[in-house]
Design a protein around this motif. Structure first.
Motif, PDB file in Angstrom:
ATOM      1  N   SER A  19       0.876  -1.169  -0.161  1.00  0.00           N
ATOM      2  CA  SER A  19      -0.097   0.013   0.121  1.00  0.00           C
ATOM      3  C   SER A  19       0.947   1.367  -0.150  1.00  0.00           C
ATOM      4  N   THR A  21       1.302   3.956   1.331  1.00  0.00           N
ATOM      5  CA  THR A  21       0.870   4.726   2.240  1.00  0.00           C
ATOM      6  C   THR A  21       2.184   5.202   3.161  1.00  0.00           C
ATOM      7  N   GLU A  51      -1.770  -1.335  -3.814  1.00  0.00           N
ATOM      8  CA  GLU A  51      -2.956  -1.422  -3.242  1.00  0.00           C
ATOM      9  C   GLU A  51      -3.415  -0.051  -2.447  1.00  0.00           C
ATOM     10  N   ASP A  52      -4.101   0.984  -3.383  1.00  0.00           N
ATOM     11  CA  ASP A  52      -4.234   2.322  -3.091  1.00  0.00           C
ATOM     12  C   ASP A  52      -5.664   2.400  -2.910  1.00  0.00           C
ATOM     13  N   HIS A  53      -6.310   1.541  -2.302  1.00  0.00           N
ATOM     14  CA  HIS A  53      -7.663   1.825  -2.200  1.00  0.00           C
ATOM     15  C   HIS A  53      -8.056   2.529  -1.132  1.00  0.00           C
ATOM     16  N   ASP A  54      -7.148   3.017  -0.009  1.00  0.00           N
ATOM     17  CA  ASP A  54      -7.404   3.970   0.898  1.00  0.00           C
ATOM     18  C   ASP A  54      -7.005   5.439   0.308  1.00  0.00           C
ATOM     19  N   CYS A  58      -2.993   7.193   0.630  1.00  0.00           N
ATOM     20  CA  CYS A  58      -1.981   6.799  -0.116  1.00  0.00           C
ATOM     21  C   CYS A  58      -1.602   8.108  -1.076  1.00  0.00           C
ATOM     22  N   TYR A 185      -9.776  -2.860   2.359  1.00  0.00           N
ATOM     23  CA  TYR A 185      -8.661  -4.035   1.944  1.00  0.00           C
ATOM     24  C   TYR A 185      -9.313  -5.341   1.758  1.00  0.00           C
TER      25      TYR A 185
END
Ligand code: GLU
Length: 292
Positions: A19, A21, A51-54, A58, A185
């Protein structure tokens, strides 16, 4: 030292899924060593999945840094994807889940609300008590959950052996989209592992508790045969806690700036997760040889 891997899928499709982050640290490198090592040992492939879902946490500069650090380490993925490019895929999966299960509902609870309602023992996970389940909140905006039911999931972890989990007892109804509209996630990773044909998930032991719920959610979404799973040891810091992006001393950028070579970083990551008997430099070309 060679690590035995019983029941490894043939030519496994694996993924490395950071991710963006923060910057990569030695813990990520250990995950990469296990992932690339096993993939190369078994003539498989590695997908780099950002994994930049948030969306709130991010940053594009972290994504750039991930690619640069992997390049510096000499780790090349066979294919790539980025979750923020695929919002339509998650939306479609969620709609389908709602239609086929009738167990998807809108939820207004915040994390703080749930924490207030739960009486948590030390280290215990926050379990959603189902407050909004029967309130009929349409899943249009805000949080969305799915009722998992009481199913117990069994799977054989390649390294840890047989596992049994009852997700509903661990986390309650699973959050699929959070109050700010981010895919969670759990939803993103389950949808992606299925549609991207991932047959082997290699990740740290800290994610072991997520596996049962991902297998269950995957099944509800129509995945008949789940991936195989391998959870590897974690690198811990001096206090015995899992490394985080705040442990500056193990950041790849810091190690690189201090003059360390990629081989010495790979060797340390392998040694600290039990793949080498002694601390020594390790070349990318040696990763496959750690596994049989
Ligand atoms: N994106 C997750 C992380 O950086 C890893 C997800 C996974 O391997 O399932 O911790």
């Amino acid at each position: 030292m060679r690590i035995p891997l019983p029941n490894l899928p043939v030519r496994p499709a694996t993924r490395f899924a950071p991710s963006p982050t923060g910057y990569l640290h030695l813990g990520h490198v250990s995950n990469a060593v296990w992932t690339w090592g096993i993939a190369r040992a078994a003539a498989g492939t590695v997908l780099l999945r950002i994994e930049d879902h948030d969306r709130g946490r991010c940053r594009p500069e972290y994504e750039r840094a991930i690619r640069e650090d992997l390049e510096w380490l000499g780790l090349r993925p066979d294919r790539e994807s980025r979750q923020s490019d695929d919002a339509a895929v998650y939306r479609e999966a969620l709609e389908r889940l709602g239609r086929t299960t009738n167990r998807v509902y809108g939820c207004r609870c915040s994390r703080a609300d749930i924490a207030r309602l739960s009486d948590l023992a030390d280290g215990e996970e926050l379990r959603y008590p189902g407050t909004c389940r029967d309130l009929g909140i349409p899943p249009q905006r805000g949080g969305i959950r799915v009722v998992l039911g009481e199913a117990t999931v069994s799977f054989d972890d390649i390294r840890l052996g047989p596992q049994q989990q009852t997700p509903a007892r661990q986390c309650g109804d699973l959050l699929l989209r959070d109050a700010t509209g981010n895919w969670t996630y759990q939803l993103a990773v389950t949808v992606d592992d299925a549609r991207q044909g991932i047959t082997l998930v290699i990740r740290g032991e800290d994610l072991l508790a997520s596996t049962g719920r991902q297998i269950l959610l995957g099944k509800m979404l129509g995945r008949e045969h789940p991936a195989a799973f391998l959870h590897h040891p974690l690198i811990v810091n001096e206090e015995g806690a899992k490394l985080s992006k705040r442990d500056r001393a193990t950041g790849i950028r810091e190690l690189r700036a201090s003059g360390r070579s990629p081989e010495s970083v790979l060797g340390e990551a392998a040694w600290r997760t039990g793949l080498l008997p002694d601390l020594r430099p390790l070349a990318v070309s040696e990763l496959a040889g750690l596994f049989r």
